[in-house]
Motif scaffolding. Sequence first.
Motif, PDB file in Angstrom:
ATOM      1  N   TYR A 180      -2.024  12.391  -1.103  1.00  0.00           N
ATOM      2  CA  TYR A 180      -2.904  11.581  -2.106  1.00  0.00           C
ATOM      3  C   TYR A 180      -3.154  12.423  -3.306  1.00  0.00           C
ATOM      4  O   TYR A 180      -4.196  12.408  -3.842  1.00  0.00           O
ATOM      5  N   ARG A 181      -1.938  12.976  -3.595  1.00  0.00           N
ATOM      6  CA  ARG A 181      -2.292  13.977  -4.666  1.00  0.00           C
ATOM      7  C   ARG A 181      -2.531  13.232  -6.155  1.00  0.00           C
ATOM      8  O   ARG A 181      -3.026  13.803  -7.127  1.00  0.00           O
ATOM      9  N   PHE A 182      -2.268  12.064  -6.184  1.00  0.00           N
ATOM     10  CA  PHE A 182      -2.501  11.086  -7.416  1.00  0.00           C
ATOM     11  C   PHE A 182      -4.111  11.261  -7.702  1.00  0.00           C
ATOM     12  O   PHE A 182      -4.450  11.177  -8.984  1.00  0.00           O
ATOM     13  N   LEU A 183      -4.887  11.419  -6.693  1.00  0.00           N
ATOM     14  CA  LEU A 183      -6.493  11.564  -7.075  1.00  0.00           C
ATOM     15  C   LEU A 183      -6.686  12.827  -7.600  1.00  0.00           C
ATOM     16  O   LEU A 183      -7.739  12.738  -8.422  1.00  0.00           O
ATOM     17  N   TYR A 184      -5.753  13.770  -7.169  1.00  0.00           N
ATOM     18  CA  TYR A 184      -6.406  15.147  -7.864  1.00  0.00           C
ATOM     19  C   TYR A 184      -5.355  15.668  -9.008  1.00  0.00           C
ATOM     20  O   TYR A 184      -5.940  16.378  -9.626  1.00  0.00           O
ATOM     21  N   GLN A 185      -4.362  15.104  -9.222  1.00  0.00           N
ATOM     22  CA  GLN A 185      -3.766  15.209 -10.469  1.00  0.00           C
ATOM     23  C   GLN A 185      -4.307  14.920 -11.703  1.00  0.00           C
ATOM     24  O   GLN A 185      -4.292  15.650 -12.767  1.00  0.00           O
ATOM     25  N   ASP A 186      -5.076  13.775 -11.881  1.00  0.00           N
ATOM     26  CA  ASP A 186      -5.715  13.419 -12.861  1.00  0.00           C
ATOM     27  C   ASP A 186      -7.455  12.805 -12.423  1.00  0.00           C
ATOM     28  O   ASP A 186      -7.812  11.847 -12.850  1.00  0.00           O
ATOM     29  N   GLY A 234       1.498   8.862 -11.575  1.00  0.00           N
ATOM     30  CA  GLY A 234      -0.207   8.887 -11.926  1.00  0.00           C
ATOM     31  C   GLY A 234      -0.714   7.402 -11.789  1.00  0.00           C
ATOM     32  O   GLY A 234       0.205   6.506 -12.633  1.00  0.00           O
ATOM     33  N   GLU A 235      -1.625   7.274 -11.159  1.00  0.00           N
ATOM     34  CA  GLU A 235      -2.412   6.058 -11.118  1.00  0.00           C
ATOM     35  C   GLU A 235      -2.436   5.218 -12.415  1.00  0.00           C
ATOM     36  O   GLU A 235      -2.205   3.946 -12.342  1.00  0.00           O
ATOM     37  N   PRO A 236      -2.876   5.754 -13.423  1.00  0.00           N
ATOM     38  CA  PRO A 236      -3.446   4.903 -14.802  1.00  0.00           C
ATOM     39  C   PRO A 236      -1.865   4.375 -15.364  1.00  0.00           C
ATOM     40  O   PRO A 236      -1.976   3.495 -16.158  1.00  0.00           O
ATOM     41  N   ASN A 237      -0.698   5.086 -15.090  1.00  0.00           N
ATOM     42  CA  ASN A 237       0.771   4.556 -15.414  1.00  0.00           C
ATOM     43  C   ASN A 237       1.335   3.722 -14.630  1.00  0.00           C
ATOM     44  O   ASN A 237       2.192   3.260 -15.055  1.00  0.00           O
ATOM     45  N   VAL A 238       0.746   3.023 -13.546  1.00  0.00           N
ATOM     46  CA  VAL A 238       1.220   2.026 -12.644  1.00  0.00           C
ATOM     47  C   VAL A 238       0.726   0.804 -12.744  1.00  0.00           C
ATOM     48  O   VAL A 238      -0.583   0.396 -12.985  1.00  0.00           O
ATOM     49  N   LEU A 295       0.854  -1.154   0.030  1.00  0.00           N
ATOM     50  CA  LEU A 295      -0.040   0.038  -0.036  1.00  0.00           C
ATOM     51  C   LEU A 295       0.849   1.130   0.005  1.00  0.00           C
ATOM     52  O   LEU A 295       0.555   2.313  -0.761  1.00  0.00           O
ATOM     53  N   HIS A 296       1.773   1.400   0.977  1.00  0.00           N
ATOM     54  CA  HIS A 296       2.675   2.625   0.930  1.00  0.00           C
ATOM     55  C   HIS A 296       3.334   2.932  -0.269  1.00  0.00           C
ATOM     56  O   HIS A 296       3.463   3.859  -0.915  1.00  0.00           O
ATOM     57  N   THR A 297       4.051   1.772  -1.011  1.00  0.00           N
ATOM     58  CA  THR A 297       4.643   1.627  -2.186  1.00  0.00           C
ATOM     59  C   THR A 297       3.742   2.006  -3.336  1.00  0.00           C
ATOM     60  O   THR A 297       4.171   2.931  -4.181  1.00  0.00           O
ATOM     61  N   THR A 298       2.658   1.660  -3.482  1.00  0.00           N
ATOM     62  CA  THR A 298       1.818   2.002  -4.338  1.00  0.00           C
ATOM     63  C   THR A 298       1.332   3.356  -4.137  1.00  0.00           C
ATOM     64  O   THR A 298       1.283   4.135  -5.281  1.00  0.00           O
ATOM     65  N   LEU A 299       1.147   3.678  -3.179  1.00  0.00           N
ATOM     66  CA  LEU A 299       0.738   5.173  -3.018  1.00  0.00           C
ATOM     67  C   LEU A 299       1.751   6.181  -3.531  1.00  0.00           C
ATOM     68  O   LEU A 299       1.685   7.039  -4.280  1.00  0.00           O
ATOM     69  N   GLU A 300       3.186   5.933  -3.229  1.00  0.00           N
ATOM     70  CA  GLU A 300       4.450   6.690  -3.758  1.00  0.00           C
ATOM     71  C   GLU A 300       4.407   6.509  -5.110  1.00  0.00           C
ATOM     72  O   GLU A 300       4.626   7.671  -5.890  1.00  0.00           O
ATOM     73  N   LEU A 301       4.137   5.324  -5.742  1.00  0.00           N
ATOM     74  CA  LEU A 301       4.146   5.311  -7.500  1.00  0.00           C
ATOM     75  C   LEU A 301       3.145   6.144  -8.021  1.00  0.00           C
ATOM     76  O   LEU A 301       3.139   6.561  -9.011  1.00  0.00           O
ATOM     77  N   PHE A 302       1.885   5.999  -7.305  1.00  0.00           N
ATOM     78  CA  PHE A 302       0.708   6.557  -7.971  1.00  0.00           C
ATOM     79  C   PHE A 302       0.858   8.071  -7.922  1.00  0.00           C
ATOM     80  O   PHE A 302       0.501   8.862  -8.859  1.00  0.00           O
ATOM     81  N   ASN A 303       1.568   8.750  -6.900  1.00  0.00           N
ATOM     82  CA  ASN A 303       1.987  10.059  -6.642  1.00  0.00           C
ATOM     83  C   ASN A 303       2.975  10.634  -7.576  1.00  0.00           C
ATOM     84  O   ASN A 303       2.911  11.640  -8.218  1.00  0.00           O
ATOM     85  N   GLU A 304       3.807   9.518  -7.874  1.00  0.00           N
ATOM     86  CA  GLU A 304       4.803   9.887  -8.733  1.00  0.00           C
ATOM     87  C   GLU A 304       4.621   9.920 -10.299  1.00  0.00           C
ATOM     88  O   GLU A 304       4.880  10.824 -11.156  1.00  0.00           O
TER      89      GLU A 304
END
Length: 204
Positions: free
Chosen positions: A91-97, A19-23, A8-17
């Motif tokens: 949780y910026r990945f939610l807001y970036q896209d 973007g969720e669709p790209n992970v 969970l923690h690693t995924t959150l970092e990857l999503f933020n870095e």
Amino acid sequence: MKTRDRILHTTLELFNECGEPNVTTLQIADELDISPGNLYYHFKNKTEILSELFEWYEKEIGEILDVPETSLDIEDQWLFLHLVFEVIARYRFLYQDLVNVMSRHERLAGKFKRVIAKKTNASRQICQNLAQQGVLKATPKEVDALCKSIVLTATYWISFSTVIDGEQSDDTLNQGVYQVMTLVLPYLREEERAILREMGEAYL
């Protein structure tokens, strides 16, 4: 830390870095140096990981949006916004896209709408409290429009600043808080305006 929590923690970092669709789940497993099978033992797919991360976000933001029914001042509103922006940044990945993520995950879209409603209600409660104290001078319609503008700016600040600056930093968060407070500034008494200006100078 347990493997499930590490995922969970690693995924959150990857999503933020990235973007969720790209992970992908394979990227997550590779980043953790575990087998895909080990990851699938804990989560059947990426959507399950995303859903749990959203639960984290919803819990954190919900605790902040439960505004106490006590007299508030400008400093309280500044702190409230700072805490909200801190959660948004985590949780910026939610807001970036936002539109893309929510269009692909309809169940989360409904939950996010409820978060938006809570943000609006919390902003309205704070503004109405300030109005009752005579600190904020605005009609009910103006308060309603002000609260919507506050939520709109807070929700899309990450996207806006990413386009302008290309990256996120503490300055991004601080500027976001200040930007929202400037929406309130015209409705304040002169004394509170002076306080807000001083806070802005010290904060930025």
